[in-house]
Scaffold this active site. Structure first.
Site, PDB file in Angstrom:
ATOM      1  N   SER A 278       6.232  19.729  50.318  1.00 21.50           N
ATOM      2  CA  SER A 278       5.307  20.510  49.498  1.00 21.50           C
ATOM      3  C   SER A 278       4.930  21.807  50.202  1.00 21.50           C
ATOM      4  CB  SER A 278       4.042  19.708  49.190  1.00 21.50           C
ATOM      5  OG  SER A 278       4.307  18.717  48.233  1.00 21.50           O
TER       6      SER A 278
ATOM      7  N   HIS B 257      12.506  -7.177  47.999  1.00 27.52           N
ATOM      8  CA  HIS B 257      13.420  -7.331  49.126  1.00 27.52           C
ATOM      9  C   HIS B 257      13.894  -8.775  49.239  1.00 27.52           C
ATOM     10  CE1 HIS B 257      12.325  -3.350  50.792  1.00 27.52           C
ATOM     11  NE2 HIS B 257      11.121  -3.623  50.313  1.00 27.52           N
TER      12      HIS B 257
ATOM     13  N   SER C  68      -0.100   2.821  66.109  1.00 27.68           N
ATOM     14  CA  SER C  68      -0.257   3.385  64.769  1.00 27.68           C
ATOM     15  C   SER C  68      -1.605   3.051  64.152  1.00 27.68           C
ATOM     16  CB  SER C  68       0.865   2.889  63.864  1.00 27.68           C
ATOM     17  OG  SER C  68       2.079   3.498  64.201  1.00 27.68           O
TER      18      SER C  68
ATOM     19  N   TYR D  35       7.210   3.455  52.516  1.00 28.19           N
ATOM     20  CA  TYR D  35       6.464   4.591  51.992  1.00 28.19           C
ATOM     21  C   TYR D  35       5.795   5.364  53.107  1.00 28.19           C
ATOM     22  CZ  TYR D  35       7.707   2.693  47.600  1.00 28.19           C
ATOM     23  OH  TYR D  35       8.455   2.234  46.559  1.00 28.19           O
TER      24      TYR D  35
ATOM     25  N   HIS E  71       7.333  -3.235  52.868  1.00 26.07           N
ATOM     26  CA  HIS E  71       7.478  -2.281  51.795  1.00 26.07           C
ATOM     27  C   HIS E  71       6.555  -1.072  51.964  1.00 26.07           C
ATOM     28  CE1 HIS E  71       9.384  -0.555  48.529  1.00 26.07           C
ATOM     29  NE2 HIS E  71       8.203  -0.087  48.229  1.00 26.07           N
TER      30      HIS E  71
ATOM     31  N   TRP F 224      16.504  -5.482  62.147  1.00 25.48           N
ATOM     32  CA  TRP F 224      15.126  -5.022  62.340  1.00 25.48           C
ATOM     33  C   TRP F 224      14.138  -5.902  61.586  1.00 25.48           C
ATOM     34  CZ3 TRP F 224      11.018  -2.541  59.655  1.00 25.48           C
ATOM     35  CH2 TRP F 224      11.210  -2.418  58.265  1.00 25.48           C
TER      36      TRP F 224
END
Lengths: 536, 283
Positions: free
Chosen positions: A278, A313, A180, A267, A263, A150
């Protein structure tokens, strides 16, 4: 919304929205679009899951059993990763739950840009179609599909894949990225501008905070990915040499650009999960989340610091010692706000009256298993030991613990939590709990032994392995099949709930469910908050 | 707290037991069945990696067990049946400060040996021998610039051609030979796509990147044969390009060099190495 439009809406009675295929193809409704994202993610999840069953089938025994032409193993690994990330995790957590719940939670009638919301969704089937097309074109000489992983590293993805398959993958990712980015614009504008009176930023549910930070990460990181893969496209087709040393370029340029996106991407994949957890933990502990501001700003910190740690990475590409030292330090810093969140969830449950219904099982499982995945991440953050573990199954174990276990647990937790709200039906608690336990057992048997394989030296992305690795690989494959069977239980439960049609109350969870979506009927009407709620 | 330090000691002991148990099962220089820990070390760098890893394992296990214990307490003491009235507590500033400061301290404690290990790995001592490894699709080429610059290919031996005792997918036709107890400087590059050169027992791994000369170093303290595998996806036969280093006495090394010069001069490499880069290691 101005008075004229509001009046026009009220007159429409039962014809307030289009029906049939137009309702979905031309949708401007956050609930329908959210549903489409969730359905899409489920279908893609089955396909990505089949890929993982094939991978574990190949790795179950030494030798080549399924992929006698090993290129197709690499293609399957590549597709598995891209599908799970771009077509399962992101659509379900951001497009699916985000679209459904953000307007309901902040008291907004819909998203800021309802029609752009629609194209955000429909770009995904188009993207997925291009991804599937890539399988029918030549990749490496003599075989079909892109087998780059990927991560799409050049030169394997440029000179190493002369055929058009790689170009299809690049164009596919362009569309998914556009989807997105447009979604991020929509969510940011909605959250900043369309909160109901009294819903200050510091009164928003933590799920909304989580989505807000996530979409900022998307907005800022995806353009860099777009640039990087466009440079792959031009290197491949238009004579540029960004990543070709013979033209003055550098393969490492791709890695820096990719991981600068990559990176924050990880997240992006977990922050919405934090938000879901939560909500669930507070509801089923019957207590508000402990340390709300700490939780909100921990997510902001994780998102922000997540932009300056990418080269962890790349510890083995030949960077200087001082650069590696910086990235070690910056990466380890992220453990602090993450720890704050783990302890805050625990403190939320502490002193509560905890009911361990299905959503809560997923949430408690998340907390423990994310800690396991997180601490192996701290191990890998140290370049000295990453020297030994990079490119091995220890890394595979780490990211599957945080993604395939923790993030998936958050998704299933959110699914069972919000299923009554979205569909108006109660799921069967026994089937739900069975789904949880089978998954929990399966994924742990599948991925925990992979830590051992990595420590012992088994590389990633290999179709066949030295015989010494056979034992733990067999165990891992058995675990994967258990988890695969658990997915069947999930679909059985889904079908059973729709057949049984047990009506769900507006709030099936009791006093602990304090966010606005639980004040709406289950399912909510097509349009909600025609009159804005007043939040005290 | 005495209980805490005893717990840590137990965790460290368990960790040592696990890794040493793994190590005692490990064949030297290659993985063994059901191995759970790192391969046995034969270099000072790998010694350091192994001990740092054990240290990290103790800390990470302690953290995971701590969270598990807290969750168990919650499940047993705060479930709705035995604890039906929830508290309203949402803040406790001293606690929040503690659970911020303590992780910072733990990370600082980790950082000290971490940086030390990093600089040991990356500061190359004065080399006794320099060799060059070039990753190609799908084999490694090695050259010995100190010894007349002979070059040879190292290709995996197919399953059907293995002799008894040779490990499958790890055996090659021509091994890298180096002398024991000497600092070996390894220059690594890639000829076509990115590969990665690693020998787990030595504790080294460095990517082989076209257009770039990377480097690493090792000092093997025990004679023997040590195996690694290409560690960066490089195409169809990525699984099939192992690395084999045979560490021998200095005398045996000199003998081998003499033979190699003749053997590899006669046989030109199957794929001539073509690199378009500077010869000095890039930073």
């Amino acid at each position: 919304m101005d008075a004229i439009a509001h009046g026009a809406h009220v007159d429409h009675n039962g014809h307030a929205h289009p029906h049939g295929w137009r309702r979905y193809l031309y949708s401007t409704n956050h609930k329908d679009i959210g549903t489409m994202y969730l359905v899409f993610a489920m279908i893609a999840g089955v396909i990505g899951g089949i890929a993982s069953m094939l991978i574990r089938g190949e790795l179950m025994f030494p030798g080549l059993q399924i992929f006698h032409e090993t290129h197709y193993y690499d293609v399957t690994v590549t597709e598995h990763g891209l599908i799970m990330i771009f077509f399962v995790l992101m659509p379900s957590m951001i497009g699916g739950f985000g679209n459904w719940m953000i307007p309901l939670m902040i008291g907004s009638p819909d998203m800021a840009f309802p029609r752009m919301n629609n194209i955000s969704f429909w770009l995904l089937p188009a993207s997925f179609a291009l991804m599937m097309c890539s399988l029918f074109f030549v990749g490496e000489p003599g075989s079909y599909g892109a087998g780059t992983g990927w991560t799409l590293y050049a030169p394997l993805s440029t000179s190493g894949h002369p055929g058009p398959a790689m170009d299809f993958v690049i164009l596919s990712i362009h569309l998914a990225g556009a989807s997105s980015i447009l979604g991020a614009i929509n969510f940011i504008t909605t959250i900043f501008n369309m909160r109901a009176p009294g819903m200050t930023m510091h009164r928003m549910p933590l799920f909304v905070w989580a989505e807000l930070v996530t979409v900022f990460l998307l907005l800022l990181s995806l353009p860099v990915l777009a640039g990087a893969i466009t440079m792959l496209l031009t290197d491949r087709n238009f004579g540029t040499t960004f990543f070709d040393p013979q033209g003055g370029g550098d393969p490492l340029l791709f890695q820096h650009l990719f991981w600068f996106f990559g990176h924050p991407e990880v997240y992006i994949l977990i922050l919405p999960g934090f938000g879901i957890i939560s909500q669930i933990v507070a509801t089923f502990s019957k207590k508000p989340v402990f340390g709300y501001l700490g939780m909100a700003y921990a997510m902001v910190a994780i998102g922000g610091i997540g932009f300056v740690v990418w080269a962890h990475h790349m510890y083995n590409v030949g960077m200087s010692a001082s650069v590696q030292a910086y990235f070690i330090a910056a990466t380890m810093v992220i453990a602090v706000p993450t720890g704050v969140k783990i302890f805050s969830w625990i403190a939320t449950m502490w002193g509560g009256a905890v009911e361990f219904k299905t959503p809560m099982l997923w949430a408690v499982g998340f907390i423990f298993l994310f800690v396991i995945g997180g601490v192996t991440g701290v191990v890998l953050a140290n370049a000295g030991v990453d020297r030994e573990l990079h490119g091995t199954y220890y890394v595979v174990a780490h990211f599957h613990y945080v993604m395939a276990i923790a993030a998936i647990f958050a998704i299933f937790g959110g699914w069972y939590y919000w299923f009554p709200k979205i569909t108006g039906y109660m799921y069967n608690e026994t089937i739900g709990k069975l789904h949880f336990w089978l998954t929990f057992i399966g994924v742990n048997i599948a991925f925990f032994p992979q830590h051992f394989l990595g420590m012992a030296g088994m590389p990633r992305r290999i179709a066949d392995y030295p015989d010494a690795f056979a034992g733990w690989n067999l165990i891992s494959s058995i675990g994967a099949y258990i988890a695969g069977f658990a997915a069947l239980v999930f679909f059985y439960g889904l079908a059973q709930a729709f057949l049984r049609k047990e009506p769900a109350a507006a709030n099936p969870w009791g006093a602990g469910a304090t966010t606005l979506e639980w004040t709406m009927p289950s399912p909510p009407p097509f349009h909600t908050y025609d009159t804005l709620p007043l939040v005290r | 707290m005495k209980a805490f330090s005893r717990l840590t000691a137990m965790a460290a002991g368990a960790a040592a037991l696990l890794t040493s148990a793994g190590a005692s099962l490990a064949g030297l220089g290659q993985p063994s069945d059901w191995q759970m820990g790192l391969q046995d070390s034969v270099t000072p760098v790998m010694d350091d990696i192994t001990s740092f890893n054990t240290f990290l394992f103790a800390i990470t296990t302690a953290i995971a067990v701590f969270v598990l214990v807290l969750l168990a307490i919650i499940i047993l003491r705060f479930n709705a049946r035995v604890h039906p009235v929830p508290s309203r507590t949402t803040h406790n500033t001293p606690l929040e400060i503690l659970w911020t400061i303590i992780p910072v301290i733990i990370l600082a404690v980790i950082a000290v040996p971490s940086f030390r290990l990093l600089f040991i790995q990356l500061d190359v001592p004065k080399p006794d021998l320099t060799i060059k490894a070039t990753g190609k699709q799908w084999l490694w080429s090695y050259s010995y610039p100190d010894n007349g610059n002979f070059e040879f290919d190292s290709t995996v031996v197919a399953d059907k051609d293995l002799k008894p005792g040779q490990p499958r997918l790890l055996t090659v036709d021509n091994e890298v030979v180096v002398p024991v107890n000497k600092v070996v400087h390894v220059l690594v590059t890639g000829a076509d796509v990115i590969h990665s050169f690693t020998v787990p027992s030595f504790g080294i791994r460095i990517d082989a990147i076209p257009g770039r000369v990377n480097d690493t170093w090792f000092k093997a303290t025990r004679e023997g044969t040590y195996y690694g595998q290409c560690s960066e996806l490089c195409g169809v036969d990525h699984s099939f390009m192992p690395i084999v280093v045979r560490v021998v006495s200095e005398a045996e090394f000199n003998t081998w060099v003499g033979q190699a010069k003749q053997k590899y001069a006669a046989e030109a490499p199957a794929q001539p190495t073509a690199i378009a880069a500077a010869s000095a290691p890039s930073r």
